[in-house]
Design an enzyme around this catalytic site. Structure first.
Site, short mmCIF file in Angstrom:
data_model
loop_
_atom_site.label_atom_id
_atom_site.label_comp_id
_atom_site.label_asym_id
_atom_site.label_seq_id
_atom_site.Cartn_x
_atom_site.Cartn_y
_atom_site.Cartn_z
N ARG A 15 0.83 -1.21 0.00
CA ARG A 15 0.00 0.00 0.00
C ARG A 15 0.87 1.26 0.00
NH1 ARG A 15 -2.21 -4.33 -0.57
NH2 ARG A 15 -4.27 -4.88 0.21
N ALA A 439 -6.26 1.24 9.80
CA ALA A 439 -5.17 2.18 10.06
C ALA A 439 -5.63 3.37 10.91
CB ALA A 439 -4.59 2.66 8.73
N ASP A 468 -13.10 -7.62 9.86
CA ASP A 468 -11.92 -8.10 9.14
C ASP A 468 -10.89 -8.78 10.03
OD1 ASP A 468 -13.05 -7.07 6.91
OD2 ASP A 468 -11.67 -5.37 6.69
N ASN A 474 -1.41 -5.08 6.39
CA ASN A 474 -1.91 -4.11 7.39
C ASN A 474 -0.79 -3.61 8.31
OD1 ASN A 474 -4.85 -6.20 7.94
ND2 ASN A 474 -4.52 -4.62 6.40
N LYS A 490 -9.25 -7.99 13.79
CA LYS A 490 -8.69 -6.66 14.05
C LYS A 490 -9.23 -6.07 15.35
CE LYS A 490 -7.63 -5.11 9.35
NZ LYS A 490 -7.87 -4.10 8.31
N ASN A 539 -14.76 3.19 2.87
CA ASN A 539 -15.67 3.28 1.72
C ASN A 539 -16.83 4.23 2.02
OD1 ASN A 539 -18.35 1.56 2.23
ND2 ASN A 539 -16.64 0.58 3.28
N CYS A 594 -18.70 -0.95 -24.74
CA CYS A 594 -18.07 -1.22 -26.04
C CYS A 594 -16.56 -0.92 -26.00
CB CYS A 594 -18.74 -0.42 -27.15
SG CYS A 594 -18.41 1.35 -27.08
#
Length: 1025
Positions: A15, A439, A468, A474, A490, A539, A594
């Site tokens: 990351r 994090a 998670d 991580n 976690k 998210n 397409c």
């Protein structure tokens, strides 16, 4: 990252690699850093740079552990204080544990005006915290005079004021000032003129600045530009001028340009030179003079210490007046200055002995990023001072009795000196819900522990949830986790680690997602027991949901997020600010169907195509196959129903899979080879048959012009490693879904070549099928596609054959769908996506992407680094204190920063909007009107109750998507007599529903007026949790 082998451990650093790039990572792995001062600020910097992966860090400190340290240094424990150990000896093994690739050693020798500084020559960067200004000047002068210069950073934190100073030498070259990835921008036109003017296709913004350079590629007509680098002069957001093009051939079509990154040299002055005329960053434009005001006040504080050999005493008015006088004297000597800020000086005097852990975390994140810049030359460095203050945190507390701020001999003395005893007690009582333990979550929990948020003895609690498990990637930024925690949850692991920092915390850990499915756990009574909610999510959808629950339950929400070096914080307070859902980012642009299928123009298109192929062949089809045979357990019954003309959804695709099902490794290789032929040769031949190179559109322009690229068929060559990787990875994935075993020898080039020699490639003849060119067309649903009678007959024959040849076994009716896993290099998933994407890119003359870039795009990886994470969590925790204190709107600050540039912008949150219904009746997002009913309460009674209670006539009532009452709808007037129970049909445990009610306009013909949600309780006592 072992410096000798220079191999980057991608499983740990992936990351961060996307933030810094491999060149910077290699430079870090060869760099040694000296860091002095193991207080709150020093330990933050130590954590961040060790997580980042430098070669070696020497931690320097001369002090013993004290009770005070427990409130600012998260690596010091109570037993360390009791056994009177040295701070540096205590923290060294705990810092070293953060990253096995970093060598951490210690120094506890005196560092003062008499120390021989030649020992610093072995370091590339020196950072001083908790050092007096004279020592900083001496060390800085030594570092600046070296060849090459040793990069110097000075950091100080006194109560509510912090500063960072950088000096990287007379000439510091930066390879990439912004870190932004240059995009390919397609060209609409280039004029034949002096100067030539370039216009971007579809008015796309070019994002360039005058003086930058671009390189041209694939330009049709004006071919002399291809491969040349041109300096630009910006004319508009989507056009710019270049050199004289009047003598070049006229522009015909196509082409694109890309920004050329040019190194930039920065010049720094020493601390001594910068004192009188400081170059400062302005983080808060509502108080642009603050940095210079803090500069003067902190220099005066230095003079105060020289004169009194101590810091100002907590709450001592005499000391505050002395400091104010000194500040005025210092200010008079400055070239670059602002009027003295009396309030700031008094707050600094009162809190100088104290510490605000979140402020140390925020500035520690910024300073750590500067360390990484110093040793890598990646990103623009800070020039040269950053000043931050937390005056807004302490301003409302100035009227409190002085005793509030006095030490009491516990871990909160440093914090108490800043915010007082009453506020500390409020923090202890706090009941917080934090969603996410990644994090940001780890950093927030550390801040909670240092602030004493949610103590058991005060009936406080921190409730955390995250479904998670911990993965190796991580560990690079989720600093509460260690290698032995991998594959553990976690939340529970983070809870244990937090209680090690502060054993008095009450942390309850859950493994749930927070979503509509868990509303039975996180219900209204749960929210009503909380003081505030913190999101540590990655998210938007989850944030939107948590935000809606906080608005519904009138709870403050502290949100933050990062992407690479960028970070944002948003503070949401009931009745004061807008909510997260009040603003919507534009949706991500989808790649037209397409374009993906036939006309890719950039590497993102081929990567997405490969990812879609994986999803379709190895996830979607096997899942469809399994669900079909779970619904229809007997193949014979399916055959009978099809023979009678019955159409079974999905049968055509499922029978095709059954009839072609491989049973041996050799067949998997054969399937892979045929896929290669189909994807990378026949597709190109078919396209060129349907649209020959000279095809023209109705307006006479060429069909194959930029951004459309004509494909070139690829001939299979086993000696080409890309071709071999595609065959083997594809065969492995087919073997995986069909449960076919294979050995290591089966994967060898020798075995694969032997099998391929027997594969017969059928003769290809192009079809006359229609190829989609409409960019607005959506992907057709294979399940809904009509099946011709010929295809049905073929499916019946295939199923008869499968039954006759005993292929219909329980195993034969079962497949094993895969789940795309980007971080496991042994499973072949990324091998398939990388090779398939690169082959397709080659076929369309697009520059292929390496595995790392492919993984980021295919895996939708968000680049991340510990520096930004620490900074956002610190800024959020500062706002938490203000929320707990019930501060006014003006006190709160949202923040956006980009540590790369570096820019930090603190702004007021968006003030809540109040909407007028009419007659002085207003509402905001935070309002919720309530009506209490009973079992026989009718819709008519509900509408009367609203009118009587709120003085306005309801005209329409909606529940979710169901219209309960719309006067113009036929039959709705009869509903007025029905009970609310009957109309809404609530579940047994449902106490209330939120209804959308519209109100009568003032004048006929006007639209109905919106109002707040009306919460209808089914029984009079339902309002209490």
């Amino acid at each position: 990252m072992a410096a000798d082998s220079m191999e980057i451990d991608d499983s740990l650093y992936s990351r961060q690699r996307y933030v810094l790039g491999d060149r910077a990572m290699h430079q870090m792995a060869q760099s040694s850093v000296f860091l002095s001062g193991m207080g709150g600020l020093g330990i933050e910097i130590a954590k961040n740079i060790v997580l980042a992966g430098v070669k070696a860090v020497t931690l320097h400190d001369t002090k013993q552990c004290e009770t005070w340290d427990l409130g600012c240094n998260f690596f010091i424990r109570k037993e360390d204080v009791l056994s009177q150990r040295r701070r540096v000896e205590v923290v060294c093994p705990r810092v070293a544990e953060l990253n096995p690739y970093v060598h951490v050693d210690i120094s506890s020798s005196a560092l003062d005006d008499n120390t021989d500084l030649s020992f610093l020559r072995k370091y590339q960067c020196v950072i001083l915290t908790e050092a007096r200004l004279n020592l900083q000047k001496r060390v800085n002068d030594f570092c600046h005079s070296q060849q090459p210069p040793i990069r110097f950073i000075g950091c100080d934190a006194y109560g509510i004021c912090v500063r960072v100073f950088c000096d990287f030498g007379d000439e510091f070259e930066v390879s990439d000032p912004t870190g932004e990835e240059p995009k390919e921008i397609f060209i609409q036109n280039i004029t034949q003129d002096n100067p030539g003017v370039v216009t971007c296709m579809d008015n796309q913004p070019h994002g360039l600045q005058t003086g930058q350079s671009v390189i041209f590629r694939e330009v049709g007509g004006m071919v002399e530009l291809n491969g040349t680098t041109q300096q630009v002069s910006v004319l508009s957001p989507h056009s710019f001028a270049i050199r004289d093009t009047s003598l070049l051939q006229p522009y015909a079509h196509g082409g694109f340009f890309v920004l050329v990154k040019t190194p930039k040299t920065y010049r720094f002055e020493t601390l001594e030179q910068q004192l009188c005329d400081p170059q400062v960053l302005i983080p808060d434009f509502s108080k642009p003079e603050a940095p210079l005001q803090i500069h003067a006040a902190m220099l005066a504080l230095e003079t105060f210490q020289e004169q009194h050999s101590r810091l100002p005493n907590v709450g001592c008015l005499q000391d505050a007046d002395v400091l104010l006088k000194l500040t005025e004297e210092v200010n008079a000597t400055l070239k670059n200055k602002a009027p003295v800020n009396t309030e700031l000086v008094h707050c600094l005097s009162r809190t100088a002995r104290g510490t605000l852990p979140p402020l140390a975390a925020a500035v520690g994140g910024v300073a750590s990023q500067e360390v990484l810049k110093a040793i890598t030359g990646k990103f623009a460095p800070l020039q040269q001072w950053l000043y931050l203050d937390a005056v807004e945190v302490v301003r409302p507390l100035q009227a409190l009795a002085t005793e509030e701020f006095f030490p009491r001999g516990d871990r909160y003395d440093g914090l108490r000196a800043c915010i007082g005893e009453s506020m500390c007690l409020e923090l202890h009582k706090l009941r917080v819900f934090m969603v996410g333990c990644g994090a940001i979550g780890c950093e927030m929990l550390k801040n909670f522990a240092l602030l004493g948020v949610g103590l058991a003895k005060s009936s406080g609690e921190v409730c955390i949830t995250d479904p998670d498990l911990i993965e190796k990637s991580n560990l690079n930024r989720q600093f509460l986790f260690r290698p032995h925690h991998i594959q553990k949850p976690k939340s529970t692991t983070a809870a244990e680690a937090t209680c090690e920092i502060n054993p008095d915390l009450q942390v309850e850990a859950h493994l749930n997602k927070v979503c509509p499915a868990t509303e039975n756990i996180y219900n209204d009574s749960f929210y009503s027991s909380l003081n505030l909610v913190v999101t540590a999510l990655d998210n938007v959808e989850a944030r939107r949901y948590v935000d809606s629950r906080c608005v519904s339950n009138q709870r403050p929400l502290l949100d933050s997020g990062t992407m690479g070096t960028k970070g944002h914080t948003e503070i949401i307070v009931p009745n004061l600010t807008e909510s997260y859902n009040s603003h919507r980012d534009p949706p991500e642009e989808e790649i037209p169907f397409c374009t993906l299928k036939s006309f890719p123009s950039v590497i993102e298109h081929t990567i997405q195509w490969a990812r879609d192929k994986f999803e379709n062949a190895f996830v979607h089809k096997p899942s469809l196959y399994n669900s079909f045979w779970q619904t229809h357990s007997s193949a014979e019954v399916v055959l009978q129903r099809m023979q009678t003309g019955e159409s079974l959804e999905g049968s055509f695709q499922v029978i095709k899979l059954l009839s072609r099902r491989p049973s041996r490794w050799e067949q998997c290789i054969t399937v892979a080879r045929l896929k290669f032929e189909k994807y990378f040769k026949r597709k190109a031949l078919q396209l060129l048959h349907s649209f020959p190179l000279d095809t023209r559109l109705k307006d006479g322009s060429l069909f194959w012009q930029s951004p459309k690229r004509p494909p070139t068929p690829i001939e299979f060559d086993l000696k080409d490693s890309l071709h071999f990787t595609f065959i083997v990875s594809t065969a492995r994935l087919f073997a995986g879904i069909y449960n076919i075993s294979y050995t290591e020898k089966d994967l060898s080039e020798e075995t694969v070549a032997r099998i391929l020699a027997t594969v017969k490639i059928p003769q290809y003849s192009p079809s006359e099928k229609c190829i989609e060119t409409d960019e607005s067309a959506k992907k057709p649903d294979q399940m809904k596609m009509p099946v011709s009678s010929e295809e049905e007959r073929e499916a019946i024959v295939q199923l008869e054959e499968a039954i006759a040849t005993d292929r219909v076994t329980p195993e034969g009716l079962q497949m094993s769908p895969l789940q795309f896993e980007k971080d496991d290099d042994s499973n072949g998933h990324m091998d398939f996506v990388t090779s398939a994407s690169a082959l397709r890119a080659t076929m369309y003359s697009i520059e292929p992407a390496d595995r790392l870039k492919t993984k980021r795009i295919a895996g939708k990886i968000i680049p991340a680094i510990a520096t930004a994470t620490a900074a956002v969590a610190g800024l959020v925790a500062l706002e938490l204190i203000k929320v707990v204190g019930g501060y006014e709107f003006e006190s709160f600050k949202n923040c956006f920063f980009n540590l790369a540039i570096p820019v930090i912008v603190l702004t007021e949150p968006a003030i809540v909007k109040r909407t007028l219904i009419r007659n002085n009746i207003y509402f905001s997002i935070w309002d919720c009107w309530t009506i209490f009913g009973h079992e026989d309460f009718t819709l008519s009674e509900f509408m009367n109750a609203v009118r009587e209670k709120y003085g306005i006539e309801p005209t329409m009532v909606v529940h979710g998507v169901k219209m309960l009452y719309v006067p113009v709808m036929p039959g709705h007037s009869k509903r007025l007599k029905l009970t609310m129970q009957k109309l809404i049909k609530p579940s047994v445990d449902r106490r209330y529903v939120d209804l959308t009610v519209s109100f009568a306009p003032e004048a006929d013909g006007d639209e109905d007026l919106p109002g707040p949600p009306v919460r209808y309780y089914f029984s009079p006592g339902a309002g209490t949790p």
